[in-house]
Write a protein that holds these residues in place. Structure first.
Motif, PDB file in Angstrom:
ATOM      1  N   ALA A 183       0.825  -1.209   0.000  1.00 30.31           N
ATOM      2  CA  ALA A 183       0.000   0.000   0.000  1.00 30.31           C
ATOM      3  C   ALA A 183       0.856   1.254   0.000  1.00 30.31           C
ATOM      4  O   ALA A 183       0.535   2.243  -0.678  1.00 30.31           O
ATOM      5  N   ARG A 184       1.959   1.223   0.737  1.00 30.76           N
ATOM      6  CA  ARG A 184       2.810   2.422   0.825  1.00 30.76           C
ATOM      7  C   ARG A 184       3.451   2.783  -0.509  1.00 30.76           C
ATOM      8  O   ARG A 184       3.896   3.924  -0.695  1.00 30.76           O
ATOM      9  N   TRP A 212      -6.026   9.287  -3.392  1.00 34.67           N
ATOM     10  CA  TRP A 212      -6.946   8.492  -2.575  1.00 34.67           C
ATOM     11  C   TRP A 212      -6.216   7.673  -1.512  1.00 34.67           C
ATOM     12  O   TRP A 212      -6.842   6.895  -0.784  1.00 34.67           O
ATOM     13  N   TYR A 213      -4.900   7.836  -1.405  1.00 31.45           N
ATOM     14  CA  TYR A 213      -4.093   6.944  -0.560  1.00 31.45           C
ATOM     15  C   TYR A 213      -4.490   7.006   0.913  1.00 31.45           C
ATOM     16  O   TYR A 213      -4.653   5.960   1.562  1.00 31.45           O
ATOM     17  N   ARG A 229       1.873   3.290  -2.986  1.00 34.16           N
ATOM     18  CA  ARG A 229       0.882   4.162  -3.633  1.00 34.16           C
ATOM     19  C   ARG A 229       0.697   5.466  -2.878  1.00 34.16           C
ATOM     20  O   ARG A 229      -0.295   6.170  -3.055  1.00 34.16           O
ATOM     21  N   SER A 230       1.660   5.822  -2.055  1.00 31.33           N
ATOM     22  CA  SER A 230       1.498   6.969  -1.150  1.00 31.33           C
ATOM     23  C   SER A 230       1.319   8.289  -1.883  1.00 31.33           C
ATOM     24  O   SER A 230       0.833   9.257  -1.297  1.00 31.33           O
ATOM     25  N   GLU A 289      -0.727   8.780  -4.356  1.00 31.24           N
ATOM     26  CA  GLU A 289      -2.057   8.847  -4.967  1.00 31.24           C
ATOM     27  C   GLU A 289      -3.000   9.713  -4.122  1.00 31.24           C
ATOM     28  O   GLU A 289      -2.930   9.704  -2.892  1.00 31.24           O
ATOM     29  N   TRP A 340      -5.779   3.537 -10.807  1.00 30.41           N
ATOM     30  CA  TRP A 340      -7.184   3.703 -10.451  1.00 30.41           C
ATOM     31  C   TRP A 340      -7.817   4.682 -11.439  1.00 30.41           C
ATOM     32  O   TRP A 340      -8.147   5.827 -11.151  1.00 30.41           O
ATOM     33  N   LEU A 354      -6.281   0.109  -4.075  1.00 33.00           N
ATOM     34  CA  LEU A 354      -4.961  -0.472  -3.848  1.00 33.00           C
ATOM     35  C   LEU A 354      -4.741  -1.742  -4.661  1.00 33.00           C
ATOM     36  O   LEU A 354      -3.597  -2.166  -4.838  1.00 33.00           O
ATOM     37  N   ALA A 360      -7.633   5.137   1.607  1.00 37.40           N
ATOM     38  CA  ALA A 360      -7.455   3.706   1.379  1.00 37.40           C
ATOM     39  C   ALA A 360      -6.650   3.055   2.503  1.00 37.40           C
ATOM     40  O   ALA A 360      -6.980   1.959   2.969  1.00 37.40           O
ATOM     41  N   ARG A 361      -5.605   3.735   2.958  1.00 37.60           N
ATOM     42  CA  ARG A 361      -4.774   3.163   4.021  1.00 37.60           C
ATOM     43  C   ARG A 361      -5.539   3.072   5.331  1.00 37.60           C
ATOM     44  O   ARG A 361      -5.431   2.075   6.059  1.00 37.60           O
ATOM     45  N   GLN A 392      -7.857   0.226   4.981  1.00 39.46           N
ATOM     46  CA  GLN A 392      -7.116  -1.037   5.004  1.00 39.46           C
ATOM     47  C   GLN A 392      -6.747  -1.414   6.440  1.00 39.46           C
ATOM     48  O   GLN A 392      -6.889  -2.575   6.855  1.00 39.46           O
TER      49      GLN A 392
END
Length: 501
Positions: free
Chosen positions: A139-140, A147-148, A142-143, A145, A179, A174, A151-152, A155
């Protein structure tokens, strides 16, 4: 839609996409309808995909006994499909949780498999756990983005045991490499595709010892940005198989055929083609074909711009009588990776990495046009890697006068990555003068074959190349630029006179 009868008389559905040799495809989810697989990035243009709706999903009805949703019981459904199709051995592709089912099938029916392709595969059946930290680490990536953050947070709440139905929509980005509109439409279509009861009963069992005995080729394809599994966990899975091959698709998440359909389909197509092998050269996957006795003296055949290893089929077949013949697809061509940036030096480096990866120092190298440039650039830089050199109507890297104008991309699908053309045209218009200045440093025996008066390559400059290279000879075959294609017998005769059988 077609149907067949499973072992317990349940009528199961499958969908045929494309034409050609059957490729049985198992969906993930677990227990998700096969519709989400779509055309798997265009694989339907190469194979007939047989998309199975597992019992209780898609167009397959729910069984009388819910216990048959269990993963090990579903193995019998896959075997019933094989029998229904009348196939002695099958090519089996599975995505995500479907990989658990595929691994159990491989353990129980290894004699019925020809190849096994596992796409961003679940690893429970292999006894390899995916950890919460794997998911956090992915996930990190995508930091950056927008929407991050949402999303995190979702999650983390999900990992703590929060309600899946409420949290998953925020986590979903993610799972995709991008996306974008395509990903959002794919995600929106998932509503109602998964059988929740069947998912709860799926329960794959580990079967590690049997996987270590599997003697068929296995491809494990991971997404660079995926956490389920991460590339590290996917590597562990591939290592279980004696003939396992592992690759990471750059920029891809859990659905790599959506993130880059071309990269996905080329990788899988190369694996499924029994006449194609692959090697990693400097982080780029290069597909290649091979002919002849492995113990025979090696010969490399390098194609020109816009071509592929297939352009050498006739020549390779003749040379294979006395040689081990290798014909790679350069980056950006054929079934190799298309990374998007190209130069003669990068093609040279591909050849260098290939020779070293396969321990083929001292091979004879035959290069046409662009491939010839790559070959003589390598002969300048690493003289010990090449035993003999054949340059077929290759540009001598003098500034073009007049310069070549900007090329326009033709319409339709191409068998090569279009940026190859403008990138190499720019080099032809303004080449590095060192390439010309260092011709005298080529110390290996060299044959230069010119295409004669109808070729667009300056034949006088080719003759001067032969005068500059200390141990070189120049011959002309009036064939135009495509010498080995237009005049194969004369081309082979020139090779034989140079010492190639």
């Amino acid at each position: 839609m077609s149907t067949f009868s499973a072992y317990d008389t349940t009528r199961l559905a499958y969908h045929l996409v494309g034409e050609g040799e059957p490729l049985i495809c198992l969906p993930g989810g677990p227990m998700r309808a096969s519709a989400y697989l779509g055309e798997l990035g265009g694989l339907g243009a190469l194979r007939q995909m047989v998309l199975l709706d597992l019992r209780g999903t898609g167009d397959s009805p729910e069984p009388g006994d819910p216990a048959t949703y269990r993963c090990d019981r579903l193995v019998d459904d896959v075997e019933a499909l094989r029998e229904h199709l009348g196939l002695d051995r099958i090519d089996l592709l599975a995505h995500s949780a479907g990989a658990n089912l595929a691994q159990l099938y491989a353990a129980r029916h290894p004699e019925r498999l020809r190849t096994l392709t596992l796409i961003t595969p679940a690893t429970q059946a292999a006894g390899i756990p995916v950890t919460h930290q794997d998911l956090r680490d992915a996930a990190r990536l995508r930091s950056g983005e927008p929407w991050y953050a949402e999303a995190r947070a979702a999650q983390e709440a999900l990992l703590a045991g929060g309600p899946f139905e409420q949290l998953w929509p925020a986590v979903r980005p993610l799972t995709y490499g991008r996306w974008d509109g395509t990903a959002k439409a794919h995600a929106a279509a998932s509503a109602g595709q998964t059988n929740a009861e069947a998912r709860g009963r799926y329960d794959p069992a580990a079967t590690v010892p049997a996987l270590r005995e599997l003697t068929v080729p296995v491809l494990v394809l991971a997404g660079e940005l995926d956490g389920h599994p991460s590339p590290d966990r996917a590597t562990e899975l591939a290592a279980l198989f004696p003939y396992g091959e592992f690759t990471v698709q750059k920029g891809a998440g859990h659905f790599p055929w959506l993130d880059d359909p071309g990269a996905f389909s080329r990788t899988v197509a190369a694996f499924l083609d029994g006449e194609v092998q692959s090697v990693s050269a400097g982080g780029v996957r290069l597909a290649y074909r091979v002919w002849g006795d492995p113990a025979a003296p090696p010969v490399f055949l390098l194609h020109g711009r816009g071509g592929s290893s297939l352009t050498w089929t006739r020549i390779a077949g003749e040379l294979a009588a006395e040689h081990r013949v290798y014909a790679p697809d350069f980056r950006g061509h054929g079934l190799s990776d298309w990374p998007g940036h190209y130069s003669f030096e990068l093609f040279r480096d591909d050849l260098h990495a290939f020779l070293e990866a396969r321990n083929l120092a001292g091979a004879t190298v035959v290069g046409h046009s662009m491939g010839g440039v790559a070959a003589y650039l390598l002969a300048q830089r690493e003289p010990g890697l090449i035993g003999r050199l054949v340059i077929e109507d290759a540009p001598p890297l003098l500034p073009l006068d007049p310069p070549r104008p900007a090329a326009e991309r033709p319409d339709g699908e191409l068998d090569f990555d279009w940026p190859v053309v403008p990138h190499t045209d720019a080099q032809l218009n303004a080449p590095d003068p060192a390439a010309r200045e260092r011709l005298a440093e080529i110390t290996v025996p060299t044959l230069i074959i010119g295409g004669g008066t109808t070729s667009h390559i300056d034949q006088k400059e080719l003759a001067r190349m032969a005068e500059t290279i200390p141990d070189a000879v120049f011959v002309t075959i009036e064939a135009g630029h495509l010498v080995h294609t237009a005049r194969p017998e004369e081309f082979l005769a020139a090779l034989r006179s140079f010492g190639l059988g």
